[in-house]
Design a protein around this motif. Structure first.
Motif, PDB file in Angstrom:
ATOM      1  N   HIS A 127     -13.517   1.611  10.582  1.00  0.00           N
ATOM      2  CA  HIS A 127     -13.853   1.763   9.257  1.00  0.00           C
ATOM      3  C   HIS A 127     -15.162   2.933   9.266  1.00  0.00           C
ATOM      4  CE1 HIS A 127     -15.022   1.476   5.015  1.00  0.00           C
ATOM      5  NE2 HIS A 127     -13.827   1.194   4.711  1.00  0.00           N
ATOM      6  N   VAL A 148     -21.500  -1.642   6.643  1.00  0.00           N
ATOM      7  CA  VAL A 148     -21.062  -3.078   6.383  1.00  0.00           C
ATOM      8  C   VAL A 148     -21.746  -3.937   7.161  1.00  0.00           C
ATOM      9  CG1 VAL A 148     -18.862  -4.319   6.423  1.00  0.00           C
ATOM     10  CG2 VAL A 148     -18.758  -2.139   5.331  1.00  0.00           C
ATOM     11  N   GLN A 174     -17.311   3.097   7.372  1.00  0.00           N
ATOM     12  CA  GLN A 174     -18.702   2.728   6.773  1.00  0.00           C
ATOM     13  C   GLN A 174     -18.903   1.652   7.508  1.00  0.00           C
ATOM     14  OE1 GLN A 174     -17.211   3.267   2.450  1.00  0.00           O
ATOM     15  NE2 GLN A 174     -19.556   3.626   2.303  1.00  0.00           N
ATOM     16  N   VAL A 181     -10.111   1.647  -4.793  1.00  0.00           N
ATOM     17  CA  VAL A 181      -9.392   2.049  -3.523  1.00  0.00           C
ATOM     18  C   VAL A 181      -9.503   0.858  -2.612  1.00  0.00           C
ATOM     19  CG1 VAL A 181      -9.751   3.258  -1.391  1.00  0.00           C
ATOM     20  CG2 VAL A 181     -10.235   4.284  -3.528  1.00  0.00           C
ATOM     21  N   LEU A 182      -8.433   0.311  -1.964  1.00  0.00           N
ATOM     22  CA  LEU A 182      -8.489  -0.868  -1.339  1.00  0.00           C
ATOM     23  C   LEU A 182      -8.905  -0.743   0.203  1.00  0.00           C
ATOM     24  CD1 LEU A 182      -7.394  -3.684  -2.420  1.00  0.00           C
ATOM     25  CD2 LEU A 182      -5.423  -3.462  -1.109  1.00  0.00           C
ATOM     26  N   HIS A 183     -10.019  -1.393   0.539  1.00  0.00           N
ATOM     27  CA  HIS A 183     -10.335  -1.227   2.027  1.00  0.00           C
ATOM     28  C   HIS A 183     -10.031  -2.487   2.757  1.00  0.00           C
ATOM     29  CE1 HIS A 183     -13.232   2.325   1.059  1.00  0.00           C
ATOM     30  NE2 HIS A 183     -13.127   1.625  -0.073  1.00  0.00           N
ATOM     31  N   LYS A 184      -9.231  -2.185   3.575  1.00  0.00           N
ATOM     32  CA  LYS A 184      -8.906  -3.336   4.849  1.00  0.00           C
ATOM     33  C   LYS A 184      -9.683  -3.313   5.788  1.00  0.00           C
ATOM     34  CE  LYS A 184      -4.159  -5.007   6.383  1.00  0.00           C
ATOM     35  NZ  LYS A 184      -3.038  -4.769   6.631  1.00  0.00           N
ATOM     36  N   PHE A 185      -9.849  -4.595   6.224  1.00  0.00           N
ATOM     37  CA  PHE A 185     -10.772  -5.087   7.476  1.00  0.00           C
ATOM     38  C   PHE A 185     -10.115  -6.014   8.354  1.00  0.00           C
ATOM     39  CE2 PHE A 185     -13.687  -3.627   4.233  1.00  0.00           C
ATOM     40  CZ  PHE A 185     -14.440  -2.864   4.957  1.00  0.00           C
ATOM     41  N   SER A 227      -9.527  -7.763   2.835  1.00  0.00           N
ATOM     42  CA  SER A 227      -9.618  -6.570   1.867  1.00  0.00           C
ATOM     43  C   SER A 227     -10.420  -6.633   0.820  1.00  0.00           C
ATOM     44  CB  SER A 227      -8.182  -5.917   1.744  1.00  0.00           C
ATOM     45  OG  SER A 227      -7.435  -6.978   0.855  1.00  0.00           O
ATOM     46  N   GLU A 287     -11.512  -4.298  -2.974  1.00  0.00           N
ATOM     47  CA  GLU A 287     -11.185  -3.065  -3.672  1.00  0.00           C
ATOM     48  C   GLU A 287     -12.668  -2.497  -4.253  1.00  0.00           C
ATOM     49  OE1 GLU A 287      -8.303  -1.842  -7.468  1.00  0.00           O
ATOM     50  OE2 GLU A 287      -9.206  -3.893  -7.208  1.00  0.00           O
ATOM     51  N   ASN A 328       0.936  -1.231   0.107  1.00  0.00           N
ATOM     52  CA  ASN A 328       0.042   0.052   0.077  1.00  0.00           C
ATOM     53  C   ASN A 328       0.872   1.179   0.085  1.00  0.00           C
ATOM     54  OD1 ASN A 328      -2.681  -0.637   0.018  1.00  0.00           O
ATOM     55  ND2 ASN A 328      -2.404  -1.514   1.657  1.00  0.00           N
TER      56      ASN A 328
END
Length: 543
Positions: free
Chosen positions: A510, A516, A512, A499-503, A493, A495, A231
């Motif tokens: 996060h 989610v 949102q 944009v890459l969203h990591k959980f 994660s 995309e 990243n």
């Protein structure tokens, strides 16, 4: 195609020289170069310094050259100049045998030829590729004795030599002592720190630089990629673009590698478009990186499209490995084996260790035990030594197919100590097929081998759970906690819009997260998943 028919001994000297120089400019292969050399010999021009230098340079340092042929030409020179000595040293510095640079330099010194400021950078380059740093220290000592210690070109070469060999302290000392630093000096230090995985120091040098070029940015991006900070690598690339710099093909290889590891397909497609829009040279390495990115992101059709754009005559084993491996890893077993057969029809592409690793992976996904055994035997049959990864893959093939006893026997007969990946593959097989007898042995071996790895305790605990031995399963969890080994939180994660969203498990930061969770609850409600008692309890042990 060279037009040598017009070159004739009847031509006047000026026309003859002009024709031969033109032939040199058009030369694209060793065959053509040998034709020109034959003409030079037949016209009695071998002692002409211009032509002898051109032949020597072309054979020693051109992309299509042959350093051994160059050395034979060099030996025919009656009184070679320092330019000729430097050319042959330079040629060997980038050859498969950089040691020859040192022996040629020693010979040059014995007959009284003094080195100049071009000699030492080539020697330093050779030393950067040798296993021993002692030779490099000797070269550095010679630089001081001959009075070239303040030459900026030589200093930069020595910085590169030290950092390439991992001696970043000596490289930094040289850098700090330089009264005047140019971009090469700064870039050498950024690249050196990046190669040594010291990204904090690399970043400090980077930020302190008075002026950055594409080499600077590429070195830092590559350092982040090779350290697993994918990243961050993409963030640096975006910063580079925002500052108005145009990436080159070397930069894009690193950026595409970052996209591949993150599984960021949309981002990868954007990078592929960047290559097209900026008309970057499609080198084989860059094309291989594009294929690898698409394959690792699961876009097999896109990977194939790029693969088919490369003419078969220009391909190499790395390109084929990327495509075969991509197919294998996504379960396209028959397609990967068929592609390997196509590769075998090309005489210039020879399978290597990675090729067979990909084929074994395909066999593991397809349950092809017999085929895997044949591929494994082919490794030694073709003069290669199996790597630990080949052994692990073979254990995985047998374990996935339910041949647990055969896999355990294979493991015990290995000429090397079983690695964690080998034992892990067998443990997974034992868990899948309910083989508690062997699973317990292998699981305990793994815990002993990697006592600080949380997954080893969890794996053995799951084997006990599959066998209904809940007491031992709980005890294994207790042992893990008693030893202070903490379970790494699960991570995933996705995309969205490039944009890459990591959980991370139990992380609710996060922005949102509420939306989610609402969607997840809705999906769970629709699934109405009702596992049986054993599966439910086993699931608890995986949390």
């Amino acid at each position: 195609m060279l037009k040598l028919s017009s070159v004739s001994a009847r031509s006047n000297p000026n026309e003859l020289r002009s024709s031969l120089i033109s032939a040199f400019d058009q030369c694209k292969s060793m065959i053509q170069l040998k034709q020109i050399h034959a003409l030079i010999i037949s016209f009695g021009l071998t002692d002409d310094e211009l032509f002898s230098s051109k032949i020597l340079s072309a054979t020693a340092i051109s992309e299509f050259g042959d350093i051994e042929y160059s050395y034979k030409v060099f030996r025919q020179l009656i009184n070679p100049s320092i330019f000729s000595w430097n050319t042959i040293i330079r040629g060997y510095s980038k050859s498969k045998n950089p040691n020859r640079c040192i022996s040629i330099y020693n010979e040059m010194s014995r007959i009284g030829i003094s080195a100049d400021h071009f000699t030492f950078p080539f020697l330093a380059k050779a030393c950067s590729r040798l296993s021993s740093i002692r030779v490099g220290l000797s070269v550095h000592s010679l630089v001081g004795k001959t009075g070239f210690e303040l030459d900026k070109f030589i200093q930069n070469s020595l910085i590169h030599m030290y950092s390439s060999r991992g001696d970043i302290v000596s490289a930094r000392k040289l850098f700090d002592e330089m009264p005047y630093k140019n971009s090469v000096s700064w870039n050498s230090m950024v690249d050196g720190y990046a190669k040594c995985r010291d990204l904090v120091s690399a970043r400090q040098i980077f930020e302190a630089m008075p002026e950055k070029d594409v080499i600077t940015w590429s070195s830092l991006i590559d350092g982040y990629v090779k350290s697993g900070n994918h990243n961050e690598a993409l963030e640096i690339f975006e910063r580079m673009r925002s500052e108005g710099l145009r990436a080159n093909e070397v930069t894009m290889v690193s950026v595409l590698c970052a996209c591949a590891h993150l599984g960021a397909l949309e981002k990868g497609k954007m990078m592929h478009n960047y290559v097209k829009e900026n008309k970057l040279p499609l080198t084989l390495v860059l094309q291989t990186s594009i294929i690898d990115m698409y394959a690792k992101c699961g876009a097999i059709e896109d990977a194939f499209a790029v693969f088919h754009e490369v003419p078969a005559c220009r391909t190499d084993v790395l390109l084929w490995n990327s495509m075969i491996g991509g197919l294998a890893n996504h379960g396209y077993v028959e397609e990967s084996l068929e592609l390997f057969k196509r590769m075998q029809t090309l005489k210039h592409v020879i399978p290597d260790e990675i090729t067979y690793l990909n084929l074994l992976s395909a066999c593991a996904h397809g349950g092809l035990v017999e085929e895997a055994s044949q591929f494994f035997k082919s490794i030694t049959a073709h003069g290669m030594m199996p790597m630990l990864e080949h052994y692990a893959c073979m254990v995985d093939v047998l374990s996935r197919a339910g041949h647990i006893d055969e896999a355990f026997k294979f493991l015990n007969e290995l000429p090397v100590e079983p690695s964690a990946s080998m034992l892990g593959a067998l443990l997974n097989g034992c868990s899948n097929y309910g083989r508690l007898d062997i699973g317990e042995i292998v699981g305990r071996m793994l815990v002993q081998l990697e006592p600080n790895h949380d997954g080893r305790y969890v794996g053995l605990s799951n084997v006990y759970a599959v066998g209904g031995r809940w007491k031992e399963a709980r005890e294994m969890r207790a042992t893990m906690e008693k030893r202070g080994v903490k379970k790494s939180p699960g991570c995933s994660s996705v995309e969205v819009g490039g944009v890459l969203h990591k959980f991370i498990a139990h992380d609710k930061t996060h922005p949102q997260m509420t939306s989610v969770c609402e969607m997840l609850n809705e999906i769970v409600e629709e699934m109405r998943f009702q596992p049986d008692l054993q599966t439910r309890e086993q699931c608890l042990y995986n949390i």
